[in-house]
Design an enzyme around this catalytic site. Sequence first.
Site, short mmCIF file in Angstrom:
data_model
loop_
_atom_site.label_atom_id
_atom_site.label_comp_id
_atom_site.label_asym_id
_atom_site.label_seq_id
_atom_site.Cartn_x
_atom_site.Cartn_y
_atom_site.Cartn_z
N HIS A 59 0.71 -1.25 -0.08
CA HIS A 59 -0.06 -0.03 0.10
C HIS A 59 0.98 1.32 0.20
O HIS A 59 0.24 2.41 -0.11
CB HIS A 59 -0.82 0.09 1.02
N HIS A 74 1.78 6.81 -0.66
CA HIS A 74 0.53 6.22 0.12
C HIS A 74 -0.41 6.01 -0.67
O HIS A 74 -1.24 6.93 -0.87
CB HIS A 74 0.62 6.86 1.61
#
Length: 155
Positions: A59, A74
Amino acid sequence: MSATPVLAPVKGRAVPMEQVPDPVFAQLMTGPGAAVDPVREVVDVVAPVSGKLFKLYPHAFVVLTAEGVAVLVHLGIDTVQLKGEGFTTLVTEGDELTVGQPVTIYDVPAIEAAGRNPIVPVIALDKQAADLVLSGAVGSGADLTPTDTLFTVNG
């Protein structure tokens, strides 16, 4: 003084960091930057700068440039809880990346279906807001492609 352009890692709409729906990012606790609200499709996430892939998670990832600028990408809010679902990494930690090189395949619809916000904060780690010059697209909420500058890091 060097200037490092940081490109949008995904196609989408530019968003000021203060509008990211997570206080850690919005209050610049991780550092200054900007975000991209991605298009609602499966997209390639590309390296926003050239450098060494310093950290890689499904992620999120950090690229360290030759000038020592560390850039965090992110993918989504609270997506670490998905344990890698919705993400396919294409590279290995420690790889040398070129700007625009695909790093991760991001299944944005799957992230939304899991109840997460898919916004993509891009952060200059260990920098101050004064070190950054945001592109005009950030203030206007313009649409970006992965070849567009999101912000520039000075120093």
